[in-house]
Enzyme design. Structure first.
Site, PDB file in Angstrom:
ATOM      1  N   SER A   1      46.809   9.927 -24.442  1.00 22.01           N
ATOM      2  CA  SER A   1      46.778  11.277 -23.880  1.00 22.01           C
ATOM      3  C   SER A   1      47.201  11.251 -22.427  1.00 22.01           C
ATOM      4  O   SER A   1      46.961  10.268 -21.709  1.00 22.01           O
ATOM      5  CB  SER A   1      45.346  11.799 -23.981  1.00 22.01           C
ATOM      6  OG  SER A   1      45.183  12.949 -23.173  1.00 22.01           O
TER       7      SER A   1
ATOM      8  N   LYS B   1      40.394   6.618 -24.028  1.00 21.28           N
ATOM      9  CA  LYS B   1      41.849   6.459 -24.164  1.00 21.28           C
ATOM     10  C   LYS B   1      42.352   5.348 -23.246  1.00 21.28           C
ATOM     11  O   LYS B   1      43.196   4.547 -23.621  1.00 21.28           O
ATOM     12  CB  LYS B   1      42.569   7.785 -23.865  1.00 21.28           C
ATOM     13  CG  LYS B   1      42.294   8.871 -24.891  1.00 21.28           C
ATOM     14  CD  LYS B   1      42.824   8.520 -26.267  1.00 21.28           C
ATOM     15  CE  LYS B   1      42.418   9.485 -27.344  1.00 21.28           C
ATOM     16  NZ  LYS B   1      42.707   9.029 -28.715  1.00 21.28           N
TER      17      LYS B   1
ATOM     18  N   TYR C   1      35.599  10.764 -22.951  1.00 21.69           N
ATOM     19  CA  TYR C   1      36.760  10.897 -23.834  1.00 21.69           C
ATOM     20  C   TYR C   1      37.991  10.255 -23.185  1.00 21.69           C
ATOM     21  O   TYR C   1      38.667   9.414 -23.783  1.00 21.69           O
ATOM     22  CB  TYR C   1      37.038  12.378 -24.147  1.00 21.69           C
ATOM     23  CG  TYR C   1      38.452  12.588 -24.641  1.00 21.69           C
ATOM     24  CD1 TYR C   1      38.809  12.218 -25.928  1.00 21.69           C
ATOM     25  CD2 TYR C   1      39.440  13.099 -23.799  1.00 21.69           C
ATOM     26  CE1 TYR C   1      40.127  12.356 -26.364  1.00 21.69           C
ATOM     27  CE2 TYR C   1      40.746  13.249 -24.225  1.00 21.69           C
ATOM     28  CZ  TYR C   1      41.084  12.874 -25.501  1.00 21.69           C
ATOM     29  OH  TYR C   1      42.377  12.997 -25.915  1.00 21.69           O
TER      30      TYR C   1
ATOM     31  N   ASP D   1      34.486   5.846 -42.542  1.00 16.57           N
ATOM     32  CA  ASP D   1      34.453   5.808 -41.085  1.00 16.57           C
ATOM     33  C   ASP D   1      35.008   4.468 -40.600  1.00 16.57           C
ATOM     34  O   ASP D   1      34.473   3.419 -40.971  1.00 16.57           O
ATOM     35  CB  ASP D   1      32.983   5.973 -40.658  1.00 16.57           C
ATOM     36  CG  ASP D   1      32.865   6.383 -39.227  1.00 16.57           C
ATOM     37  OD1 ASP D   1      33.717   5.953 -38.420  1.00 16.57           O
ATOM     38  OD2 ASP D   1      31.932   7.141 -38.915  1.00 16.57           O
TER      39      ASP D   1
HETATM   40  N1  UFG Z   1      41.786  27.376 -20.706  1.00 15.45           N
HETATM   41  C1  UFG Z   1      41.347  28.649 -20.417  1.00 15.45           C
HETATM   42  N2  UFG Z   1      40.486  29.244 -21.287  1.00 15.45           N
HETATM   43  C2  UFG Z   1      40.048  28.630 -22.427  1.00 15.45           C
HETATM   44  C3  UFG Z   1      40.514  27.332 -22.722  1.00 15.45           C
HETATM   45  C4  UFG Z   1      41.384  26.726 -21.829  1.00 15.45           C
HETATM   46  O1  UFG Z   1      41.710  29.226 -19.403  1.00 15.45           O
HETATM   47  O2  UFG Z   1      39.255  29.236 -23.170  1.00 15.45           O
HETATM   48  C5  UFG Z   1      42.730  26.729 -19.789  1.00 15.45           C
HETATM   49  C6  UFG Z   1      42.196  25.433 -19.221  1.00 15.45           C
HETATM   50  O3  UFG Z   1      41.421  25.677 -18.088  1.00 15.45           O
HETATM   51  C7  UFG Z   1      43.482  24.673 -18.950  1.00 15.45           C
HETATM   52  C8  UFG Z   1      44.436  25.170 -20.033  1.00 15.45           C
HETATM   53  O4  UFG Z   1      43.892  26.391 -20.499  1.00 15.45           O
HETATM   54  O5  UFG Z   1      43.991  25.046 -17.715  1.00 15.45           O
HETATM   55  C9  UFG Z   1      44.566  24.227 -21.197  1.00 15.45           C
HETATM   56  O6  UFG Z   1      43.263  23.906 -21.661  1.00 15.45           O
HETATM   57  P1  UFG Z   1      43.019  23.114 -23.011  1.00 15.45           P
HETATM   58  O7  UFG Z   1      41.545  22.956 -23.183  1.00 15.45           O
HETATM   59  O8  UFG Z   1      43.786  23.742 -24.116  1.00 15.45           O
HETATM   60  O9  UFG Z   1      43.717  21.720 -22.743  1.00 15.45           O
HETATM   61  P2  UFG Z   1      43.389  20.659 -21.598  1.00 15.45           P
HETATM   62  O10 UFG Z   1      44.646  20.513 -20.827  1.00 15.45           O
HETATM   63  O11 UFG Z   1      42.162  20.909 -20.855  1.00 15.45           O
HETATM   64  O12 UFG Z   1      43.017  19.417 -22.513  1.00 15.45           O
HETATM   65  C10 UFG Z   1      43.951  18.762 -23.224  1.00 15.45           C
HETATM   66  C11 UFG Z   1      43.364  18.124 -24.464  1.00 15.45           C
HETATM   67  C12 UFG Z   1      42.428  17.011 -24.113  1.00 15.45           C
HETATM   68  C13 UFG Z   1      43.012  16.126 -23.063  1.00 15.45           C
HETATM   69  C14 UFG Z   1      43.483  16.930 -21.892  1.00 15.45           C
HETATM   70  C15 UFG Z   1      44.105  16.120 -20.807  1.00 15.45           C
HETATM   71  O13 UFG Z   1      42.669  19.070 -25.251  1.00 15.45           O
HETATM   72  O14 UFG Z   1      42.197  16.283 -25.273  1.00 15.45           O
HETATM   73  O15 UFG Z   1      44.446  17.826 -22.339  1.00 15.45           O
HETATM   74  O16 UFG Z   1      45.039  15.293 -21.352  1.00 15.45           O
HETATM   75  F1  UFG Z   1      42.122  15.238 -22.618  1.00 15.45           F
END
Ligand code: UFG
Length: 343
Positions: free
Chosen positions: A128, A157, A153, A61
């Protein structure tokens, strides 16, 4: 003279493992540190199946300062470090903020301290697009203001970028922070990919797990956003394109091309896709019908974000090559390979 040696922290993780492959294929010797908190040791064998080379590996770690110091002392011939190792689940960070601050921030401090003491001067850091929050202007450039973080989180960053800014000013260390948009997909061999433990938080693993029958239904979080089809828009990027950007960043540092102590680049395609666009691309390339339903928005989600990629394209000299269909096909092939292994 032997090959240059690169330390990859978090090298058995999703983006880390793809980057290890690209580095090895470009002639670098790779040493991995990972605590296996969100990955498995089998990843090493799968990397070796692709490249023919088993990377050197140590399990510990990086939040442990003594272990980190000892490691960097033993490996002071390292030419550069790519620091992936971090926790990344937004929701979990709301429940366990201290866990996130300790892990993500302490690890970086320990690494920088060890770099300073052992004359290691090059660091690539995983940042990010979360640092932008909901940008005022799209596409978002690296000069856009950093918005107050919506989660611990995201805050880690931002804090890490600040730590890099002041540490690289004070000490002979160069850093490149790469701000990832939404990395998805998997290696074309289907030997490495994303391995979400438990229920996936991210869209694409949830889609592929639903299609394979591991989940019953995808929840689409909101269709009342101010976007063309009402679902939220992101800049999805193939993980192999992201991995290649790290090799370019390492070479920039080793060739003395950095123009600032800390340089920051967006890693995206520059194209925004809605959740429905991603579902449609998946259905097209897989030939599967996806079971999904519309549910309310997920708290903390931004409406839309995509990258201005010009600075990365022109200054870093890197451009994403793969389109959303290729990303979804790779993710689907990976899911099928995982399912075949389980049987
Ligand atoms: N979404 C759904 N259903 C799900 C999962 C996600 O509709 O089951 C949607 C979310 O609402 C979002 C899009 O799909 O609109 C993308 O979601 P993700 O969770 O795949 O990705 P995010 O954009 O929320 O998050 C990512 C990274 C994070 C980071 C974030 C912002 O996973 O680590 O981008 O930079 F912080």
């Amino acid at each position: 003279m032997g090959n240059k040696k690169i330390l990859v922290t978090g090298g058995t993780g999703f983006i880390g493992s793809h980057t290890v492959v690209e580095l090895q294929q470009h002639g670098y010797d790779v040493v991995i540190i990972d605590n296996l908190s969100n990955s498995t040791i089998e990843v090493l064998d799968n990397i070796a199946k692709i490249t023919g080379i088993v990377p050197v590996f140590e399990q510990f770690d990086l939040a442990d300062a003594d272990r980190t110091t000892d490691f960097l002392h033993r490996h002071s011939d390292i030419s550069g470090i790519i620091h992936f190792a971090a926790f990344k689940a937004v929701g979990e960070s709301m429940e366990k903020p201290l866990h996130y601050y300790r892990n993500n921030v302490q690890s970086l401090i320990n690494l920088l301290e060890g770099m300073k003491n052992n004359g290691i001067t090059n660091l690539v850091f995983s940042s990010s697009c979360t640092v932008y929050g909901q940008p005022d202007e799209l596409p978002v450039t690296e000069k856009a203001p950093i918005k107050p973080a919506w989660s611990p989180y995201g805050n880690t960053k931002q804090m890490c970028e600040d730590i890099l800014k002041f540490t690289t000013m004070a000490h002979p260390i160069h850093a490149i922070a790469l701000r990832y948009f939404n990395p998805i997909g998997a290696h074309h061999t289907s030997l490495i990919g994303e391995l979400p433990l438990g229920v996936p938080n991210n869209l694409v693993p949830f889609i592929t797990q639903t299609a394979i029958g591991q989940r019953s239904c995808l929840s689409v979080f909101g269709n009342d956003y101010n976007t063309p089809d009402g679902t939220a828009v992101r800049d999805y990027i193939h993980v192999v394109d992201i991995a290649k950007a790290h090799v370019v960043a390492v070479e920039r540092m080793l060739n003395g091309k950095c123009k600032l102590d800390l340089e920051i680049f967006n890693l995206g395609t520059g194209i925004g896709y809605s959740v429905m666009d991603v579902i449609n691309a998946f259905e097209k390339v897989s030939g599967e019908k996806l079971n999904y339903k519309i549910v309310p928005r997920r708290p903390g989600d931004v409406e839309m974000v995509w990258a201005d990629t010009r600075f990365a394209n022109e200054e870093l000299g890197w451009k994403a090559e793969k389109n959303v269909d290729e990303m979804m096909l790779a993710a689907w092939n990976w899911e099928k390979a995982l399912a075949a292994k389980k049987i």
